[in-house]
Enzyme design. Structure first.
Site, PDB file in Angstrom:
ATOM      1  N   HIS A  24      20.675 -71.409  22.325  1.00  0.00           N
ATOM      2  CA  HIS A  24      20.659 -71.219  21.022  1.00  0.00           C
ATOM      3  C   HIS A  24      22.006 -71.959  20.555  1.00  0.00           C
ATOM      4  CE1 HIS A  24      20.501 -68.816  17.146  1.00  0.00           C
ATOM      5  NE2 HIS A  24      21.946 -68.965  17.156  1.00  0.00           N
ATOM      6  N   GLU A  25      23.113 -71.901  21.062  1.00  0.00           N
ATOM      7  CA  GLU A  25      24.261 -72.587  20.608  1.00  0.00           C
ATOM      8  C   GLU A  25      24.286 -74.203  20.527  1.00  0.00           C
ATOM      9  OE1 GLU A  25      26.300 -71.153  18.641  1.00  0.00           O
ATOM     10  OE2 GLU A  25      25.901 -68.935  19.169  1.00  0.00           O
ATOM     11  N   HIS A  58      19.029 -71.664  11.696  1.00  0.00           N
ATOM     12  CA  HIS A  58      18.380 -70.508  12.357  1.00  0.00           C
ATOM     13  C   HIS A  58      17.024 -70.422  12.009  1.00  0.00           C
ATOM     14  CE1 HIS A  58      22.257 -67.983  12.791  1.00  0.00           C
ATOM     15  NE2 HIS A  58      21.862 -68.552  13.908  1.00  0.00           N
ATOM     16  N   CYS A 110      11.290 -67.452  18.836  1.00  0.00           N
ATOM     17  CA  CYS A 110      11.987 -68.885  18.974  1.00  0.00           C
ATOM     18  C   CYS A 110      13.582 -68.649  19.179  1.00  0.00           C
ATOM     19  CB  CYS A 110      12.184 -69.790  17.577  1.00  0.00           C
ATOM     20  SG  CYS A 110      13.055 -71.441  17.728  1.00  0.00           S
TER      21      CYS A 110
END
Ligand SMILES: [Zn+2]
Ligand SMILES: [Zn+2]
Length: 194
Positions: A130-131, A140, A146
């Site tokens: 994610h990061e 986002h 996802c």
């Protein structure tokens, strides 16, 4: 050769790191290595909040880039915050190449539950992907499965997968792009020796 570099900030379980490294290499098709740990980022400690500033840690990571860095991901067991939030699981430079993630609130022990190593590994991989997605300028995503969907608690992390949805995947370098990235790095280094 360009790679994802994991930098332990203080003591982090080496098995967790090697597992994360394998997961990231699989997800991004780019080699991933675990760097030698550096000390805990005492400079980022906020006495009032008794937490560490993820933004200050990010700024220090940006100075640790080397020619081999594709992305640099700091991993810490410390609790992280940004001023407007109670805590963060991690923070990334949008479109930059540094990010940091915390194990602190990913552990079930934090919520008074027994340790669950499998779940911890999954949560760590999801937060890391994610990061790193944010460093690829991904915002986002509304698809709750996802990996780029936002997580305000571990329940949210457990709901999503560690994969990008089709739309977000388009921002991730393809196999050919990764090859080109490392192909050109190789040419420039052989020229230096010529
Ligand atoms: Zn995010
Ligand atoms: Zn998505």
């Amino acid at each position: 050769m360009k790679r994802i570099q994991l930098l332990p900030l203080g003591s982090v379980d080496p098995e967790l790191l090697s597992d994360l490294s394998a997961g990231l290499a699989r997800e991004f098709l780019i080699p991933c290595e675990v760097l030698t740990a550096v000390g805990e980022p005492a400079f980022a400690y906020n006495v009032t909040r008794q937490q560490h500033s993820s933004t200050e840690i990010l700024a220090s990571l940006a100075q640790r880039n080397t020619p081999d860095t594709w992305r640099l991901l700091g991993v810490t067991s410390l609790d992280l915050y940004i001023p407007i939030l109670t805590f963060v699981f991690g923070e990334a430079q949008m479109g930059g190449n540094s990010a940091v993630i915390s194990l602190h609130r990913l552990r079930d022990e934090f919520y008074g539950l027994p340790p669950n190593i499998l779940q911890l590994r999954e949560r760590l991989l999801k937060e890391a992907v994610h990061e790193l997605g944010h460093t690829l300028t991904l915002p986002h995503c509304e698809d709750y499965q996802c990996v780029m969907s936002p997580s305000h608690g571990v329940e949210w992390i457990d709901l999503k997968s560690s994969r990008f949805c089709g739309k977000c995947r388009a921002a991730v370098p393809s196999r050919a792009e990764v090859k080109a990235l490392n192909g050109s790095a190789h040419i420039s280094s052989s020229r230096r020796f010529a």
